[in-house]
Design a protein around this motif. Sequence first.
Motif, mmCIF file in Angstrom:
data_model
loop_
_atom_site.group_PDB
_atom_site.id
_atom_site.type_symbol
_atom_site.label_atom_id
_atom_site.label_comp_id
_atom_site.label_asym_id
_atom_site.label_seq_id
_atom_site.Cartn_x
_atom_site.Cartn_y
_atom_site.Cartn_z
ATOM 1 N N PHE A 1 -8.390 0.517 -6.888
ATOM 2 C CA PHE A 1 -7.197 -0.142 -7.439
ATOM 3 C C PHE A 1 -6.750 -1.241 -6.493
ATOM 4 C CE2 PHE A 1 -7.255 4.111 -9.216
ATOM 5 C CZ PHE A 1 -6.887 3.918 -10.539
ATOM 6 N N CYS A 2 -6.433 -2.410 -7.026
ATOM 7 C CA CYS A 2 -5.931 -3.516 -6.203
ATOM 8 C C CYS A 2 -4.401 -3.452 -6.187
ATOM 9 C CB CYS A 2 -6.406 -4.851 -6.783
ATOM 10 S SG CYS A 2 -5.642 -6.256 -5.958
ATOM 11 N N PHE A 3 -3.845 -3.386 -4.970
ATOM 12 C CA PHE A 3 -2.382 -3.309 -4.893
ATOM 13 C C PHE A 3 -1.739 -4.628 -4.447
ATOM 14 C CE2 PHE A 3 -4.046 -1.335 -0.945
ATOM 15 C CZ PHE A 3 -3.450 -2.151 0.005
ATOM 16 N N ALA A 4 -2.468 -5.739 -4.608
ATOM 17 C CA ALA A 4 -1.892 -7.055 -4.278
ATOM 18 C C ALA A 4 -1.007 -7.522 -5.435
ATOM 19 C CB ALA A 4 -3.010 -8.061 -4.019
ATOM 20 N N LYS A 5 -0.029 -6.692 -5.765
ATOM 21 C CA LYS A 5 0.785 -6.953 -6.957
ATOM 22 C C LYS A 5 2.251 -6.741 -6.624
ATOM 23 C CE LYS A 5 -3.184 -7.121 -9.041
ATOM 24 N NZ LYS A 5 -3.800 -8.381 -9.410
ATOM 25 N N GLY A 6 3.118 -7.301 -7.467
ATOM 26 C CA GLY A 6 4.549 -7.089 -7.310
ATOM 27 C C GLY A 6 4.890 -5.614 -7.508
ATOM 28 N N GLU A 7 6.021 -5.184 -6.938
ATOM 29 C CA GLU A 7 6.392 -3.758 -7.018
ATOM 30 C C GLU A 7 6.562 -3.285 -8.461
ATOM 31 O OE1 GLU A 7 9.591 -2.583 -4.426
ATOM 32 O OE2 GLU A 7 8.294 -2.762 -2.664
ATOM 33 N N GLU A 8 7.069 -4.164 -9.323
ATOM 34 C CA GLU A 8 7.250 -3.776 -10.730
ATOM 35 C C GLU A 8 5.913 -3.406 -11.364
ATOM 36 O OE1 GLU A 8 10.080 -3.182 -12.479
ATOM 37 O OE2 GLU A 8 10.761 -3.342 -10.390
ATOM 38 N N THR A 9 4.909 -4.207 -11.061
ATOM 39 C CA THR A 9 3.564 -3.958 -11.615
ATOM 40 C C THR A 9 3.007 -2.644 -11.068
ATOM 41 O OG1 THR A 9 3.265 -6.337 -11.530
ATOM 42 C CG2 THR A 9 1.290 -5.032 -11.938
ATOM 43 N N LEU A 10 3.162 -2.446 -9.764
ATOM 44 C CA LEU A 10 2.624 -1.223 -9.145
ATOM 45 C C LEU A 10 3.349 0.006 -9.690
ATOM 46 C CD1 LEU A 10 2.249 -2.450 -5.446
ATOM 47 C CD2 LEU A 10 0.429 -2.153 -7.134
ATOM 48 N N GLN B 1 -7.127 0.158 -2.846
ATOM 49 C CA GLN B 1 -6.891 1.582 -2.611
ATOM 50 C C GLN B 1 -7.872 2.380 -3.456
ATOM 51 O OE1 GLN B 1 -4.607 3.329 -0.483
ATOM 52 N NE2 GLN B 1 -6.070 4.882 -1.133
ATOM 53 N N LEU B 2 -8.692 3.189 -2.801
ATOM 54 C CA LEU B 2 -9.584 4.072 -3.550
ATOM 55 C C LEU B 2 -8.831 5.331 -3.948
ATOM 56 C CD1 LEU B 2 -12.927 3.934 -1.504
ATOM 57 C CD2 LEU B 2 -12.201 2.485 -3.414
ATOM 58 N N MET B 3 -9.139 5.820 -5.148
ATOM 59 C CA MET B 3 -8.520 7.045 -5.652
ATOM 60 C C MET B 3 -9.606 7.924 -6.260
ATOM 61 S SD MET B 3 -5.045 7.062 -5.688
ATOM 62 C CE MET B 3 -3.752 5.878 -5.296
ATOM 63 N N ASN B 4 -9.635 9.180 -5.818
ATOM 64 C CA ASN B 4 -10.581 10.135 -6.379
ATOM 65 C C ASN B 4 -9.917 10.840 -7.563
ATOM 66 O OD1 ASN B 4 -11.886 12.791 -6.735
ATOM 67 N ND2 ASN B 4 -13.163 12.075 -5.049
ATOM 68 N N ARG C 1 0.844 -1.205 0.000
ATOM 69 C CA ARG C 1 0.000 0.000 0.000
ATOM 70 C C ARG C 1 0.877 1.253 0.000
ATOM 71 N NH1 ARG C 1 -2.637 2.266 5.425
ATOM 72 N NH2 ARG C 1 -0.385 2.276 5.778
ATOM 73 N N ASP C 2 1.860 1.250 0.908
ATOM 74 C CA ASP C 2 2.708 2.436 1.043
ATOM 75 C C ASP C 2 3.554 2.659 -0.216
ATOM 76 O OD1 ASP C 2 1.578 2.726 3.480
ATOM 77 O OD2 ASP C 2 3.283 1.969 4.628
ATOM 78 N N TYR C 3 3.997 1.581 -0.800
ATOM 79 C CA TYR C 3 4.789 1.688 -2.035
ATOM 80 C C TYR C 3 3.932 2.298 -3.153
ATOM 81 C CZ TYR C 3 7.665 0.465 -6.046
ATOM 82 O OH TYR C 3 8.420 0.536 -7.191
ATOM 83 N N PHE C 4 2.731 1.783 -3.277
ATOM 84 C CA PHE C 4 1.826 2.290 -4.325
ATOM 85 C C PHE C 4 1.522 3.778 -4.090
ATOM 86 C CE2 PHE C 4 -2.667 2.285 -6.195
ATOM 87 C CZ PHE C 4 -2.216 2.381 -7.504
ATOM 88 N N LEU C 5 1.227 4.137 -2.851
ATOM 89 C CA LEU C 5 0.917 5.536 -2.538
ATOM 90 C C LEU C 5 2.120 6.439 -2.822
ATOM 91 C CD1 LEU C 5 -1.189 5.203 0.744
ATOM 92 C CD2 LEU C 5 -2.007 5.827 -1.540
ATOM 93 N N GLU C 6 3.304 5.946 -2.477
ATOM 94 C CA GLU C 6 4.531 6.714 -2.710
ATOM 95 C C GLU C 6 4.713 6.951 -4.220
ATOM 96 O OE1 GLU C 6 6.621 8.186 -0.774
ATOM 97 O OE2 GLU C 6 8.173 8.632 -2.267
#
Length: 380
Positions: A361-370, A316-319, A293-298
Amino acid sequence: MQIQSKLPNVGTTIFSIMSKMALEHNAINLSQGFPDFPLSAELIDGVHHYMKEGMNQYAPMPGVPVLRQRISEKLNRAYGISVDMDTEITVTSGAIEAINSAMTAVINAGDEVIIMDPAYDAYEPIINVNGAKAIGVSLTQPDYGIDWESVKARVSDKTRMILINSPHNPSGAIITAEDLRQLEALTRGTDILVLSDEVYEHIVFDGQEHQSVLRSPELRQRSIVTYSFGKTFHATGWRIGYMITPPELMAEIRKVHQYNTFTVHTPTQYAIADHLENPVNYESIAAMYQQKRDYFLEQMKDSRFVPVKASGTYFQLMNYSQISDMPDTEMAEWLTKEHGVASIPMSIFYQDRQDNKVLRFCFAKGEETLKAAAEILCKI
Ligand code: GLN
């Protein structure tokens, strides 16, 4: 031939639609919630092992005893409760089978079931197919909390059940111990059942604790609680979960379960039983997902999408209202087809399909994908 539809207003689930669209347009799929990283090799070897050992015939209808034993131990460890493996636990084909079997067993035509709005898309059709009505109570803004006065206002003599879901899909909000007290007070002295969908129980962030209804001795008496090994062990395709409910309710629900799926894949049950022996296998996933989550948000911090704070789940919801005033369904389609990132439009989770310009958005993904997805989204 004339078919009298039981679900005239239901189409194909958004998860199938968006995953198909992602595939067709070669888009990064952050829509349907599923991990894209491998599950434990030990767990896979375990299934293989038990297949070779000959554990390939019907399991007992409620689930193999050793798995129910381990589930009971896990519940004791997590929530400090004692659960009888013979009468209070049933292994099901995913949590959705548990919800289907439970509702079919206890909901009658004309009943009302209170659900939170927005809600996971499966609840209302399951309520409707049983001839009952879903009464939506709006979650509060901006934190997607439960306003118990609003819930109380919607309780009627037809209310058979209150359905809660924490950690909450799609918002990522979680309930508190105070919510449990409110639910106790609201249902005390009534015949209202509680269905508590807790499939994301181990995905709770920032040092917070999952508030299972099982923690409340009072609520436990009236609750059906559903869980998912697919979520916890990154194997959503295995379709395996379980439910917990008191013996009298379970006896009724098993009458349906036994003619619904009867049992669940046998070797997988044995392998999961072994995997549950080490609590690290499930207790470590909160930290792992928090990091994602934190990686995606960053990665998204310079984008014009505005994140909604999430305390749990892998969503993760995004407006996007700073970007466009397109309806969210169109926005999700446009992002998938034109930019190559698939998400879920939030409006589909609302009874009235209200559009707040929010995507999930689903962040259950590898860092490369995110990272790749965020790079695209930051340019929009
Ligand atoms: N629970 C998953 C989600 O919310 C979807 C499951 C499904 O596709 N039926 O994305």
